[in-house]
Design a protein around this motif. Structure first.
Motif, short mmCIF file in Angstrom:
data_model
loop_
_atom_site.label_atom_id
_atom_site.label_comp_id
_atom_site.label_asym_id
_atom_site.label_seq_id
_atom_site.Cartn_x
_atom_site.Cartn_y
_atom_site.Cartn_z
N ALA A 52 0.84 -1.21 0.11
CA ALA A 52 0.21 -0.05 -0.05
C ALA A 52 0.93 1.26 0.14
O ALA A 52 0.83 2.23 -0.67
N GLN A 53 1.62 1.19 0.63
CA GLN A 53 2.94 2.31 0.92
C GLN A 53 3.51 2.46 -0.47
O GLN A 53 3.56 3.75 -1.05
N GLU A 54 3.91 1.54 -1.16
CA GLU A 54 4.78 1.56 -2.44
C GLU A 54 3.87 2.16 -3.46
O GLU A 54 4.19 3.03 -4.47
N ILE A 55 2.44 1.72 -3.45
CA ILE A 55 1.55 2.49 -4.69
C ILE A 55 0.82 3.50 -4.09
O ILE A 55 0.05 4.25 -5.05
N GLY A 56 1.04 4.00 -3.09
CA GLY A 56 0.57 5.26 -2.37
C GLY A 56 -1.03 5.14 -2.00
O GLY A 56 -1.85 6.04 -1.93
N ARG A 57 -1.33 4.10 -1.69
CA ARG A 57 -2.64 3.68 -1.40
C ARG A 57 -2.70 3.86 0.15
O ARG A 57 -1.82 3.50 0.92
N GLU A 58 -3.81 4.34 0.52
CA GLU A 58 -4.03 4.57 2.05
C GLU A 58 -4.48 3.50 2.59
O GLU A 58 -4.97 2.76 2.08
N PHE A 59 -4.13 3.33 3.82
CA PHE A 59 -4.70 1.95 4.58
C PHE A 59 -4.93 2.47 6.12
O PHE A 59 -4.78 3.33 6.63
N PRO A 60 -5.96 1.64 6.54
CA PRO A 60 -6.47 1.82 7.78
C PRO A 60 -5.53 1.97 8.85
O PRO A 60 -4.68 1.11 9.07
N ILE A 61 -5.73 2.88 9.75
CA ILE A 61 -5.09 2.97 11.15
C ILE A 61 -5.77 2.00 11.92
O ILE A 61 -7.03 1.75 12.20
N PRO A 62 -4.84 1.15 12.72
CA PRO A 62 -5.58 -0.15 13.46
C PRO A 62 -6.40 0.71 14.60
O PRO A 62 -5.90 1.87 14.95
#
Length: 69
Positions: A52-62
């Protein structure tokens, strides 16, 4: 370290323990033992967040409730 909620259960159909991360789409793994399933899903979490970081995708915060444990 990311602390995502993990749901662990036995699957008769798969004849294995399944570990799912509800906050991460497709975030699941299996294993012959509980420990195997949990170890495998930790790898999935790491790979999911790195990708997700590599492709610039946001991901949920735990969830906060899990971070204070």
């Amino acid at each position: 370290m990311n602390r995502y909620e993990i749901v662990l259960y036995w699957s008769e159909e798969d004849n294995a323990f399944i570990a799912e991360v509800p906050q991460l789409a497709g975030g699941s793994a299996d294993g012959a033992t509980r420990k195997d399933a949990l170890d495998n899903v930790e790898i999935i979490i790491q790979e999911w967040t790195e990708t997700a970081q590599e492709i610039g995708r946001e991901f949920p915060i735990p969830h906060r409730r899990l971070e204070s444990a």
